[in-house]
Structures are given as C-alpha cells and as structure tokens.
Design a protein around this motif. Structure first.
Motif, mmCIF file in Angstrom:
data_model
loop_
_atom_site.group_PDB
_atom_site.id
_atom_site.type_symbol
_atom_site.label_atom_id
_atom_site.label_comp_id
_atom_site.label_asym_id
_atom_site.label_seq_id
_atom_site.Cartn_x
_atom_site.Cartn_y
_atom_site.Cartn_z
ATOM 1 N N MET A 153 -8.280 3.235 -4.795
ATOM 2 C CA MET A 153 -8.027 3.514 -3.379
ATOM 3 C C MET A 153 -8.355 4.966 -3.051
ATOM 4 S SD MET A 153 -4.548 1.362 -2.528
ATOM 5 C CE MET A 153 -4.609 1.841 -0.811
ATOM 6 N N ARG A 154 -7.973 5.884 -3.922
ATOM 7 C CA ARG A 154 -8.276 7.300 -3.667
ATOM 8 C C ARG A 154 -9.783 7.531 -3.564
ATOM 9 N NH1 ARG A 154 -4.466 8.056 -8.035
ATOM 10 N NH2 ARG A 154 -2.377 8.487 -7.195
ATOM 11 N N ASP A 155 -10.548 6.817 -4.378
ATOM 12 C CA ASP A 155 -12.007 6.958 -4.325
ATOM 13 C C ASP A 155 -12.550 6.544 -2.965
ATOM 14 O OD1 ASP A 155 -12.002 7.814 -6.935
ATOM 15 O OD2 ASP A 155 -12.589 5.878 -7.788
ATOM 16 N N ARG A 156 -11.842 5.615 -2.302
ATOM 17 C CA ARG A 156 -12.274 5.121 -1.000
ATOM 18 C C ARG A 156 -11.653 5.900 0.151
ATOM 19 N NH1 ARG A 156 -12.204 0.993 -4.587
ATOM 20 N NH2 ARG A 156 -13.710 -0.715 -4.356
ATOM 21 N N LEU A 157 -10.655 6.738 -0.160
ATOM 22 C CA LEU A 157 -9.929 7.486 0.880
ATOM 23 C C LEU A 157 -9.901 8.969 0.529
ATOM 24 C CD1 LEU A 157 -6.848 5.075 1.271
ATOM 25 C CD2 LEU A 157 -8.868 5.197 2.762
ATOM 26 N N PRO A 158 -11.059 9.616 0.500
ATOM 27 C CA PRO A 158 -11.074 11.037 0.120
ATOM 28 C C PRO A 158 -10.228 11.881 1.068
ATOM 29 C CG PRO A 158 -13.175 10.367 1.094
ATOM 30 C CD PRO A 158 -12.404 9.122 0.870
ATOM 31 N N GLY A 159 -9.428 12.744 0.489
ATOM 32 C CA GLY A 159 -8.584 13.627 1.280
ATOM 33 C C GLY A 159 -7.215 13.065 1.600
ATOM 34 N N THR A 160 -7.002 11.761 1.361
ATOM 35 C CA THR A 160 -5.717 11.147 1.654
ATOM 36 C C THR A 160 -4.767 11.320 0.469
ATOM 37 O OG1 THR A 160 -6.731 9.484 3.080
ATOM 38 C CG2 THR A 160 -4.553 8.976 2.229
ATOM 39 N N THR A 161 -3.521 11.657 0.748
ATOM 40 C CA THR A 161 -2.510 11.762 -0.299
ATOM 41 C C THR A 161 -1.980 10.378 -0.615
ATOM 42 O OG1 THR A 161 -1.845 13.973 0.424
ATOM 43 C CG2 THR A 161 -0.268 12.734 -0.914
ATOM 44 N N LEU A 162 -2.129 9.953 -1.868
ATOM 45 C CA LEU A 162 -1.651 8.643 -2.301
ATOM 46 C C LEU A 162 -0.961 8.807 -3.644
ATOM 47 C CD1 LEU A 162 -3.553 5.276 -2.046
ATOM 48 C CD2 LEU A 162 -2.242 5.836 -4.090
ATOM 49 N N ALA A 163 0.289 8.379 -3.707
ATOM 50 C CA ALA A 163 1.073 8.513 -4.936
ATOM 51 C C ALA A 163 1.779 7.206 -5.238
ATOM 52 C CB ALA A 163 2.093 9.643 -4.798
ATOM 53 N N THR A 164 2.084 6.983 -6.516
ATOM 54 C CA THR A 164 2.750 5.762 -6.934
ATOM 55 C C THR A 164 4.229 6.007 -7.193
ATOM 56 O OG1 THR A 164 2.072 6.265 -9.206
ATOM 57 C CG2 THR A 164 0.698 4.713 -7.973
ATOM 58 N N GLY A 165 4.998 4.950 -7.051
ATOM 59 C CA GLY A 165 6.416 4.947 -7.409
ATOM 60 C C GLY A 165 6.774 3.559 -7.899
ATOM 61 N N TYR A 166 7.756 3.460 -8.813
ATOM 62 C CA TYR A 166 8.034 2.198 -9.488
ATOM 63 C C TYR A 166 9.494 1.776 -9.358
ATOM 64 C CZ TYR A 166 3.467 3.004 -11.518
ATOM 65 O OH TYR A 166 2.122 3.226 -11.680
ATOM 66 N N VAL A 167 9.684 0.452 -9.416
ATOM 67 C CA VAL A 167 11.029 -0.100 -9.411
ATOM 68 C C VAL A 167 11.685 0.067 -10.780
ATOM 69 C CG1 VAL A 167 12.391 -2.229 -9.169
ATOM 70 C CG2 VAL A 167 10.494 -1.788 -7.600
ATOM 71 N N GLU A 168 10.924 -0.157 -11.860
ATOM 72 C CA GLU A 168 11.523 -0.253 -13.188
ATOM 73 C C GLU A 168 11.134 0.870 -14.152
ATOM 74 O OE1 GLU A 168 11.193 -4.047 -15.041
ATOM 75 O OE2 GLU A 168 12.530 -5.002 -13.596
ATOM 76 N N GLU A 169 10.396 1.855 -13.701
ATOM 77 C CA GLU A 169 10.065 2.981 -14.580
ATOM 78 C C GLU A 169 9.763 4.214 -13.740
ATOM 79 O OE1 GLU A 169 5.808 2.916 -16.265
ATOM 80 O OE2 GLU A 169 6.302 0.793 -16.087
ATOM 81 N N ASP A 170 9.662 5.352 -14.398
ATOM 82 C CA ASP A 170 9.375 6.609 -13.709
ATOM 83 C C ASP A 170 7.872 6.763 -13.476
ATOM 84 O OD1 ASP A 170 12.082 7.276 -13.713
ATOM 85 O OD2 ASP A 170 11.925 8.239 -15.694
#
Length: 249
Positions: A153-170
């Motif tokens: 997704m980041r490759d398709r959205l240059p300049g956009t802030t995208l981060a992950t978060g999880y239910v069961e792990e850090d």
C-alpha cells in the motif's frame, strides 16, 4: 439432440471457507454464503459452496473430491497451513492462496481509501492510515502478511503515513493509534481493518483499542467487504482452474 451415451459434464466446484465465529457461528456462516452467491453469479458454470470452520464437520461435508478450496483468510498461517489440510485429509482438493495474499487486493484497498477520503473532503496524502490486523501468538505468518500488505500500500500511496497495529501482538492497535494522536492530532486518520470478516475482533476489540487511545479518526469496513471482492475471488478461481494439475470436480 444429446446422445444417450454422452458423458456427463462436471462443473468445477469451489468451496470458500473462513474462520467464522465459534461462539456464534450462524451470522458469519450467512455472510459467507452471501459472498459465495455473489461469486456464483459471476461464474454461472461453477458450483460455488461455502462454510466456516466454526460449523462442526460442515467443511468435510460440502467439499467433494477435486474441489478448489479458497481460504477467505488474510494470511497463510496456522488455520490455512495446518487446520484446513488436516480437516480435508483424504480429500483430493486443490488449495488456493488465501484472500489476504491476492496481489490485486492492496490496489483495491488504496482505491477504497481514496474514495473514503474524497467523501470526507480529505487529502489522501495528508490522511494517516492505521492498518489494524489480527497478528498471532502462534507464529509470524499473520504479522508478515499484514506488513507485506502495508508495504504494498505504501508503494501505491507515496507520502502517506501508514502504520500497522495488532490485536494479539505488538505493536498493539492502541499503541499505534496513540502515536497518531500524540504526534499530530489535527491530521485526519482512518483505520482500515485487515480482516476478511467482521467478527468479534472487528466489532469489539478494534473499537475498544481505538477508544482507549483516544483515536479521533473513522474506521472503514473490513477488506473482505469491498464490493470488488466477489470478482477478485472469481478471477482467482478461474486462474487456478486453468493452472497445471487442476481438473473439474
């Protein structure tokens, strides 16, 4: 006129299977059946079936020999690599890659984000995206799939802030959401659930984590609810049928 000695024509059969909700199987079983109906409307020459793993013994009952099994899962983790093969042991079936690994899905997700931002009058490049995923204590595959998806997704959205978060792990969803709010609370944010179905994690865990973090953005539907998903699955089934070693059921 058809010859009485003509061989019967066998339709290719596909079984779409998902995890489901063991505590309350019926709603997600119905949702998956609706998805299967939508796929069947695009593949009129196929026999499209569905079942969740939460409904006891149904997978074994609806899966004929020679079927294509489509895992409506986000990663090639424990359920797809261990549970499915074990439950279908003795069945001559062809397992497809899971839904979340379809290379066309990141593009559909980016299109959905663009539409969501446009509807709100936001600039996509200025909107922060929290990809909320399940993660797993059983192994790394779930997080690896989410991180690969985020990279695509980041490759398709240059300049956009995208981060992950999880239910069961850090990092946990609340941790990532809190970083968003602490660093630039005035910027718009969207949470995109990296899930196939809207079960308890999506209905309860994600909203609770976002509320705990004071997340001020909006949460979009799960990726499995994208309107293009039936066509995505139909394309994957057609591609698999034309591949080596796959025959009609």
């Amino acid at each position: 006129m058809t010859s009485p000695h003509a061989m019967p024509v066998h339709r290719p059969t596909a079984v779409i299977t998902a995890h489901g909700q063991p505590s309350d199987p019926a709603p997600q079983e119905r949702a998956l059946a609706e998805l299967a109906d939508a796929v069947a409307s695009l593949l009129p020459d196929w026999d499209i079936r569905s079942t969740t793993l939460a409904t006891s013994d149904r997978l074994e009952q609806v899966t004929p020999q020679g079927a294509l099994v489509y895992p409506f899962f986000m990663a090639n983790g424990w359920f797809t690599s261990s549970v499915l093969p074990r439950r279908l042991q003795g069945h001559d079936v062809h397992h497809l890659p899971p839904f979340g690994l379809d290379p066309n899905l990141p593009g559909l997700a980016c299109d959905a984000l663009a539409l969501a931002c446009a509807a709100r009058g936001w600039s996509l490049s200025q909107t922060r995206i929290l990809l909320a995923a399940h993660g797993s204590a059983r192994g790394p595959k779930a997080a690896e799939a989410a991180e690969a998806f985020a990279t695509a997704m980041r490759d398709r959205l240059p300049g956009t802030t995208l981060a992950t978060g999880y239910v069961e792990e850090d990092p946990r969803i609340a941790t990532t959401a809190r970083v968003f709010e602490d660093t630039a609370p005035a910027r718009p944010s969207l949470c995109l659930p990296f899930f196939a179905q809207a079960g308890e994690h999506v209905r309860d865990d994600i909203p609770d984590a976002l509320a705990d973090a004071g997340f001020g953005g909006d949460t979009l539907p799960v990726l499995g609810a994208l309107p293009q998903v039936p066509q995505l699955i139909a394309n994957a089934l057609n591609k698999a049928l034309s591949g080596p070693g796959v025959t009609s059921a």
